[in-house]
Design an enzyme around this catalytic site. Structure first.
Site, PDB file in Angstrom:
ATOM      1  N   ARG A 186       0.624  -1.076  -0.150  1.00  0.00           N
ATOM      2  CA  ARG A 186       0.101  -0.161   0.083  1.00  0.00           C
ATOM      3  C   ARG A 186       0.974   1.167  -0.211  1.00  0.00           C
ATOM      4  NH1 ARG A 186      -4.967  -2.048   3.962  1.00  0.00           N
ATOM      5  NH2 ARG A 186      -5.943  -3.221   2.229  1.00  0.00           N
TER       6      ARG A 186
ATOM      7  N   TYR B 200      -6.370  -1.524  -7.036  1.00  0.00           N
ATOM      8  CA  TYR B 200      -5.694  -2.794  -6.223  1.00  0.00           C
ATOM      9  C   TYR B 200      -5.020  -2.355  -4.904  1.00  0.00           C
ATOM     10  CZ  TYR B 200      -1.275  -1.425  -9.271  1.00  0.00           C
ATOM     11  OH  TYR B 200      -0.198  -1.006  -9.719  1.00  0.00           O
ATOM     12  N   GLU B 201      -4.623  -3.256  -4.518  1.00  0.00           N
ATOM     13  CA  GLU B 201      -4.253  -3.246  -3.052  1.00  0.00           C
ATOM     14  C   GLU B 201      -5.176  -2.637  -2.174  1.00  0.00           C
ATOM     15  OE1 GLU B 201      -1.889  -5.314  -2.375  1.00  0.00           O
ATOM     16  OE2 GLU B 201      -1.125  -5.511  -4.501  1.00  0.00           O
ATOM     17  N   GLY B 202      -6.302  -2.763  -2.240  1.00  0.00           N
ATOM     18  CA  GLY B 202      -7.549  -2.331  -1.580  1.00  0.00           C
ATOM     19  C   GLY B 202      -7.865  -0.898  -1.984  1.00  0.00           C
TER      20      GLY B 202
END
Length: 571
Positions: A294, A428-430
């Protein structure tokens, strides 16, 4: 056009704004002297400018492809990755016991930004490996560490993260991939994963997948998930990549951007894997990798923003169109609205870069001191860094396209590629919405104490600057007070969904205040007169005021969001 690494900004921010000298003063990072820091930044910049940046357009025009089950990467990517690996850049922050440099995350963050500016598609490969290295260092057995880490750190082997399934996107707990004990300490992994960045390549000896799966006794939801290391090729007795494992790339996604990055659908058919961390403790172990990612993804957005800004500025310096208000300046750079766009691009990028480096510094201080307050600071800043960094990449790339006018939508100029490439980083990645929910949920679960400490520091600096820079200090102080009141109101809100309804504007308001703080610190370090001070005045006058409207949105509650029924929305 060529890319130029923003080394002056990195040096200035590290020394004067984000507190990097405190990292250098710790015992753990005492060898990171100013001379070593300068050498690292200079060499990293040179690599990105000369060897990686030429691959940006190549990957877009000649995407990765799947041929007879084999992934073929874009021309020049093998050589580019080789240069990254041979320079030791994959393992910059990794433990020296496994061949890493042991450098602060702040310097790795600078490098990752430069790689992202130069060629985001290729940068994703070492970023995924860096996250896997950190997860294995924290959670793997000593045997796994000894076998895998030296090869991952050297770049001989690469790493991926396998979370998402067709029915389990943000709701990871809905996954159906299974892990069955083989009776010899290994597990048979069966299932399908999607959206796997760099799921395979043709330039590393092995690809090591971290896969979330459920054991037979694993309960429903995220608490029943375990984490497994599943290599493409099983290590032989000497630790080399041996026979093929029971896994394959089913297909590669056809994406709007990041064409050079092979995004794979992965199939596991009883593939041999090893448990990482305790049984049913997969989410905790994976979050180590995800938090690293993140920060890294926020930095990807910032890197693309820098490249898009340089691209747009170069075009504006050459494009002549219409009368200008400056007599001896005939290019569009003299037009007020073009100036507004370029200054917005530069001011946003500086603010986002400062937040990212502050996140990295907090991580380094936490690692070096074991301080819970530094750990809380890093945790608080991570979702802000990820969301604001990627939103900055999108906004700046969009403005860069606008600066180009009609030529911006002509692919040959390269302006549109920045926007196509960076758009997915907000997903992506949350997703950025999930980052905002994390901020108002978990990160305020301490009653807002970590945020209060951060706001205290901002107000202290503003009070210090009042005498010399009142035009900058007072608006920053007032904005900080507004954010403090908003934070306290959210902490007092007992209905979580009401918090979630205002989460995204709250995160955006926080980023505005942090950006104002960074620009104020820069102006103060410059003495209040010069280009950094002028840029700070632009940010404080034109961008910081947005915090007030965002703060009001953050406290609006959720009733209006549900006033229209599903049928009303259709109608």
């Amino acid at each position: 056009m060529p890319y130029t690494a923003p080394l002056r900004d990195f040096r200035f921010l590290l020394e004067h704004v984000v507190g990097f000298p405190a990292v250098q003063a710790t015992a753990r990072f005492a060898e990171t002297t100013p001379d070593l820091t300068e050498a690292i930044l200079s060499e990293a910049g040179k690599l990105c400018e000369t060897e990686i940046a030429p691959l940006q357009r190549v990957g877009d025009l000649h995407p990765a492809r799947l041929e007879n089950g084999v992934v073929r990467t874009s021309p020049g990517y093998a050589e580019g990755y080789g240069a990254i690996a041979e320079g030791g850049w994959v393992g910059m922050s990794a433990d020296p016991a496994f061949g890493g440099m042991g450098l602060p995350m702040a310097l790795t963050t600078c490098m990752n930004e430069m790689l992202s500016s130069a060629c985001l598609s290729l940068q994703l490969a070492p970023l995924m490996t860096q996250g896997q290295i950190e997860a294995l260092e924290a959670h793997a057995s000593e045997e796994i560490k000894a076998l895998y880490l030296p090869k991952l750190v050297s770049g001989e082997w690469s790493g991926t993260m396998n979370l998402t399934e067709p029915q389990a996107g943000s709701d990871v707990g809905a996954l159906s991939t299974k892990a069955v004990p083989n009776g010899d300490g290994t597990y048979a992994i069966t299932g399908q994963k999607i959206y796997i960045s760099w799921g395979d390549n043709d330039f590393t000896e092995n690809v090591c997948h971290l896969v979330l799966a459920r054991l037979p006794d694993g309960g429903p939801g995220t608490k029943g998930i375990s984490l497994f290391l599943v290599p493409k090729r099983l290590p032989d007795a000497e630790g080399a990549a041996g026979m093929a494992n029971s896994l394959k790339v089913v297909s590669l996604e056809h994406k709007m951007g990041l064409h050079g990055s092979p995004t794979a659908v992965m199939q596991y058919d009883g593939a041999t894997g090893w448990l990482v961390g305790p049984e049913h403790g997969g989410m905790r172990a994976m979050f180590t990798m995800m938090n690293n990612a993140r920060l890294g993804v926020g930095v990807q957005g910032i890197g693309v923003a820098e490249a898009a800004y340089q691209h747009a500025l170069h075009y504006a310096q050459e494009r002549k169109q219409g009368r200008t208000p400056i007599e001896d300046e005939a290019t569009i750079l003299a037009h007020a609205d073009v100036r507004r766009m370029l200054l917005t691009m530069r001011a946003e990028t500086f603010a986002a870069r400062a937040i990212a480096l502050s996140t990295a510094v907090a991580t380094d201080m936490s690692d070096a001191t074991g301080s819970g307050q530094w750990a809380a600071r890093a945790a608080l800043l991570t979702p802000i860094c990820k969301a604001y960094g990627t939103e900055t990449g999108i906004r700046v790339s969009d403005l860069g396209l606008q600066v180009h006018g009609g030529m911006g939508v002509i692919e040959e100029t390269g302006a549109a590629q920045f926007l196509r490439d960076v758009r997915v980083t907000a997903i992506y990645e949350g997703t950025n919405g999930i980052q905002a929910m994390d901020l108002v949920g978990r990160k305020l679960s301490d009653g807002g104490e970590a945020m209060a400490r951060l706001l205290d520091e901002i107000e202290t600096l503003a009070e210090t600057a009042r005498a010399s820079l009142p035009d900058l200090a007072e608006p920053v102080w007032q904005a900080c007070e507004t954010l403090r009141e908003t934070t306290e109101a959210l902490v007092a809100e007992t209905r979580l969904n009401a918090r979630f309804a205002g989460a995204s504007p709250f995160l955006a308001a926080t980023a505005r205040v942090l950006g104002g703080h960074a620009h104020l610190a820069a102006a103060l370090a410059e003495g209040g007169s010069g280009p950094r001070s002028d840029l700070a005045r632009f940010f404080v006058l034109r961008l910081l005021p947005e915090h007030a409207a965002l703060a009001r949105q953050a406290l609006a509650g959720d009733k209006d969001l549900y006033a229209l029924s599903a049928e009303d929305l259709v109608a």
